[in-house]
Design an enzyme around this catalytic site. Sequence first.
Site, PDB file in Angstrom:
ATOM      1  N   LYS A  50       0.844  -1.203   0.000  1.00 23.86           N
ATOM      2  CA  LYS A  50       0.000   0.000   0.000  1.00 23.86           C
ATOM      3  C   LYS A  50       0.876   1.248   0.000  1.00 23.86           C
ATOM      4  CE  LYS A  50      -0.387  -0.283   5.058  1.00 23.86           C
ATOM      5  NZ  LYS A  50      -1.233  -0.739   6.175  1.00 23.86           N
ATOM      6  N   TYR A 271      14.455  30.625   9.378  1.00 25.54           N
ATOM      7  CA  TYR A 271      13.202  31.326   9.677  1.00 25.54           C
ATOM      8  C   TYR A 271      13.055  31.568  11.180  1.00 25.54           C
ATOM      9  CZ  TYR A 271      11.346  30.767   4.962  1.00 25.54           C
ATOM     10  OH  TYR A 271      11.141  30.846   3.613  1.00 25.54           O
TER      11      TYR A 271
HETATM   12  C1  LIG Z   1      -0.475  -1.713   6.916  1.00 21.30           C
HETATM   13  C2  LIG Z   1      -1.041  -3.019   7.270  1.00 21.30           C
HETATM   14  C3  LIG Z   1      -0.216  -4.152   7.379  1.00 21.30           C
HETATM   15  C4  LIG Z   1       1.284  -4.084   7.353  1.00 21.30           C
HETATM   16  O1  LIG Z   1       1.723  -3.641   8.603  1.00 21.30           O
HETATM   17  P1  LIG Z   1       3.276  -3.535   8.984  1.00 21.30           P
HETATM   18  O2  LIG Z   1       3.267  -3.128  10.403  1.00 21.30           O
HETATM   19  O3  LIG Z   1       3.856  -2.507   8.086  1.00 21.30           O
HETATM   20  O4  LIG Z   1       3.879  -4.879   8.741  1.00 21.30           O
HETATM   21  C5  LIG Z   1      -0.830  -5.380   7.557  1.00 21.30           C
HETATM   22  N1  LIG Z   1      -2.175  -5.479   7.660  1.00 21.30           N
HETATM   23  C6  LIG Z   1      -2.986  -4.418   7.601  1.00 21.30           C
HETATM   24  C7  LIG Z   1      -4.452  -4.599   7.734  1.00 21.30           C
HETATM   25  C8  LIG Z   1      -2.448  -3.147   7.419  1.00 21.30           C
HETATM   26  O5  LIG Z   1      -3.263  -2.076   7.388  1.00 21.30           O
END
Ligand SMILES: *Cc1c(COP(=O)(O)O)cnc(C)c1O
Length: 376
Positions: A50, A271
């Site tokens: 993702k 800044y």
């Molecule tokens: C993002 C996500 C993962 C992966 O999690 P990590 O901690 O990066 O391994 C797995 N399952 C779901 C449902 C997620 O949203």
Amino acid sequence: MDGVLKKTISELADAQGVSGILSIDLAALVRNYERLSADLAPSKAAAVVKADAYGLGADRVAPRLYAHGCRHFFVAQFTEALALRPRLPADAAVFVLNGLQPGNEQACARDGIIPVINSLEQLRCWSALATALGRRLPAVLQFDTGMSRLGLAPQDRKALVGLLKTGNYIDVLFVMSHLASADDPDSAQNGDQREEMELVAAEFPQFPICFANSGGIFLGKTFHGMLARPGIALYGGAPMSGAQNPMEPVVRLDIAVVQVRTVPSGARVGYSATHITTNETRLATIAAGYADGLPRSLSGRGAVYCDGIRLPIVGRVSMDSITIDISALPEGRLTHGSRVEVLGPNQTLEDLARDAGTISYEILTGLRHRYQRQYR
Ligand SMILES: *Cc1c(COP(=O)(O)O)cnc(C)c1O
């Protein structure tokens, strides 16, 4: 980020004149995948890709993992699945964690995208489409085991049993759930969620279980199920906070110096003049800022490295630049066009995240397209 800019930067043949280089070590990614797979055997490792594979490029990451045996890929959104699906062979499964959205059911069915079903409503909808199409449709059923984020509630399970019996055109590939505190092996929530998952498994013994994320893999066999869903560990992030990181780093980030100067004692830096020098000081300005995913919260706190020497960030992080104190380096070591290490052997994702008051996930997904990406 601007598509034209992304294309222009990626087309530059060499790194001359590029502000930042994000090196992505695909061989290290594969070794991380193989290491997790070995820990999980005989269970399997999916890949969570993702958010463009946590910012590293799903179009590069997913096919590489496929070549090393990965057959299950999770994205968060339907549009991510649409982009990824054509890049993978037909025997790779692409799952959408956020589930069906009203209006995208037809497209999911047409393109072979598999929804993670998060409610009875979604199941009815998917099931109705399967009936209308006269063919079976695959799905993953997600259960909320105590995170209150996504998935079927405990009180939905009775109706679910009924739904799955009557006119059932749905092929349930997995029952899944997500751990909320898997990065902390001492958290009692892990055991609580596992117990709830065991109840689900007892009610639906015919379906394999998909449970652990990266941290969950390190909680042991009882959290593995048949399929685990690592994300951050593949990309070199620490699966357990506070513990030693068993994964290999995958990213390295080097930023170009755009100006070097010596200022007298009492000079105001950046800044709002949040830093004022107390001695004559050598400063360098580097070509990345909060627009490039280096959080403004690093102002006056974080550091970069050169030859293993820590160079503190002084003053505010700007949108496109950061000023660092290079007094600790020999004069002339850094000049216009040199590069400093932001992520690499001297500074891990976790180091930078800690200084920024955030987590490795947010740092990784924030590294955007103004960097030249070099895949190794
Ligand atoms: C993002 C996500 C993962 C992966 O999690 P990590 O901690 O990066 O391994 C797995 N399952 C779901 C449902 C997620 O949203």
